[in-house]
Design an enzyme around this catalytic site. Structure first.
Site, PDB file in Angstrom:
ATOM      1  N   CYS A  17      -5.628  -7.848  -5.803  1.00 39.97           N
ATOM      2  CA  CYS A  17      -5.645  -7.490  -4.114  1.00 39.97           C
ATOM      3  C   CYS A  17      -7.129  -7.123  -3.616  1.00 39.97           C
ATOM      4  O   CYS A  17      -7.614  -7.721  -2.807  1.00 39.97           O
ATOM      5  CB  CYS A  17      -4.667  -6.443  -3.642  1.00 39.97           C
TER       6      CYS A  17
ATOM      7  N   HIS B 112      -3.048  -0.566  -2.909  1.00 44.24           N
ATOM      8  CA  HIS B 112      -2.864  -1.966  -2.101  1.00 44.24           C
ATOM      9  C   HIS B 112      -3.677  -2.194  -1.089  1.00 44.24           C
ATOM     10  O   HIS B 112      -3.540  -1.386  -0.212  1.00 44.24           O
ATOM     11  CB  HIS B 112      -1.420  -2.518  -2.263  1.00 44.24           C
TER      12      HIS B 112
ATOM     13  N   HIS C  84      -3.038 -11.521   1.403  1.00 44.48           N
ATOM     14  CA  HIS C  84      -3.158 -10.456   0.451  1.00 44.48           C
ATOM     15  C   HIS C  84      -2.731 -11.251  -0.818  1.00 44.48           C
ATOM     16  O   HIS C  84      -1.985 -12.319  -0.932  1.00 44.48           O
ATOM     17  CB  HIS C  84      -2.225  -9.199   0.548  1.00 44.48           C
TER      18      HIS C  84
END
Length: 355
Positions: A270, A318, A330
């Protein structure tokens, strides 16, 4: 007298006693078997988890794996820095050693020459010289050579000290690097353990339940060769700004696999995706989510613009890139690909705008 005594009670022995014990044991065994049968599937066997329980546990494991991945990324960044510093120190030590060896060689040659020519004292040489002025001039040159000799000796001594200091620094960097590598191995084992546990849970779901989990967890997947997102997906900005270039890079990464620790170009995790996207726009971001959130201007959710970084979970574990219309691009987790997903698909933690 003996005939009036009360008969003595004899204990149960022999066949009678053994028969009684066997009867009691059999009764207990039957009772135990009945109890085990009655509770089979409850106290002595784990109940089959429901799909919602499996999803909750998998979400927890993936979140923890993401946090461990961030720690891995941070440790790897420091290990890479330690390796570069160690390589630089080793190169500098090698250069200094070469210079030192050259100075030592020159100094040795000069000392040998002086030893071979310096057999007579200065007063005797002056007395025997046919031209005293010539001798004095030569003596002045020898004195200056001697001064240079002393300077070269001092230089060699300094070189020895510098090489020693460099070797000590290199040894310290090597110890730091080995510590970082041990830290990396620990984080890697933690990540792999959590991902293995998540895969075991995933295997307990039916194909339909797995598909539903994928759709709910990662948002709509790309479809077709153009890897287009949903119909409401915002088009990438085309104003030529750095944010537009970052978003364009993220769009180009759609469909590439998630690999923890990866920064592209073929795969990403990520924070690796957001770092690579903004690097393509000429902006340097740190490696981890918990450092990226502080790398730019913090903004509120209602002020989001394409290119902004959006962060999730309480531990800021994240990150995605906002692209407009409440959506982001993402890299969700291992086993998935870079994709478009709603910003509200995960617990919100904050947002920042890279400078």
């Amino acid at each position: 007298m003996a005939s009036h005594r009360k008969p003595r009670q004899r204990p149960l022995t022999g066949g009678t006693a053994r028969s009684s014990v066997r009867t009691t044991a059999a009764t207990l065994a039957l009772a135990g078997a009945a109890t085990a049968t009655a509770f089979e599937g409850t106290s002595h066997a784990d109940p089959q988890p429901t799909p919602s329980q499996v999803k909750a546990e998998m979400d927890r494991l993936y979140e923890e794996a993401e946090a461990a991945t961030d720690q891995y990324n941070g440790a790897k960044e420091k290990a890479d820095e330690a390796q570069r510093a160690l390589d630089g120190l080793r190169d500098e030590t090698a250069r200094k050693t070469d210079q030192l060896n050259t100075a030592r060689s020159a100094l040795g040659s000069l000392a040998a020459t002086q030893y071979r020519s310096g057999t007579l004292g200065a007063a005797v040489q002056l007395a025997m010289s046919a031209d005293p002025q010539e001798y004095l001039d030569r003596a002045a040159l020898i004195t200056r050579a001697g001064n240079r000799n002393a300077a070269e000796i001092s230089s060699v001594r300094r070189g020895l000290e510098e090489v020693g200091e460099l070797k000590e620094q290199a040894a310290g960097r090597l110890a730091d690097l080995r510590g970082r590598q041990g830290e990396l191995a620990g984080h890697k084992a933690e990540i792999e353990g959590k991902l293995t546990a998540a895969q075991r849970l995933l295997a307990k779901l039916t194909a339909e339940e797995r598909a539903a989990y994928e759709a709910q967890s990662a948002g709509p997947a790309p479809s077709g060769p153009a890897r287009s997102g949903p119909a409401t997906q915002a088009p990438p900005p085309s104003d030529g700004s750095r944010a537009a270039r970052a978003v364009a890079f993220a769009h180009g990464a759609i469909g590439k696999p998630y690999v923890w620790g990866a920064t592209g170009p073929g795969s990403f995790d990520c924070s690796g995706l957001t770092q690579a996207a903004w690097r393509a726009a000429g902006v340097s971001l740190p490696r981890t989510t918990y450092t990226q959130i502080n790398a730019g201007q913090r903004i509120s959710r209602d002020a989001l613009a394409p290119g902004d970084l959006v962060f999730f979970y309480s531990g800021v574990t994240h990150v995605g890139m906002y692209i407009g219309n409440g959506q982001m691009i993402h890299a969700p987790r291992p086993g998935s690909t870079v994709r478009v997903a709603p910003v509200d698909s995960m617990p919100w933690a904050g947002a920042s705008r890279p400078a």
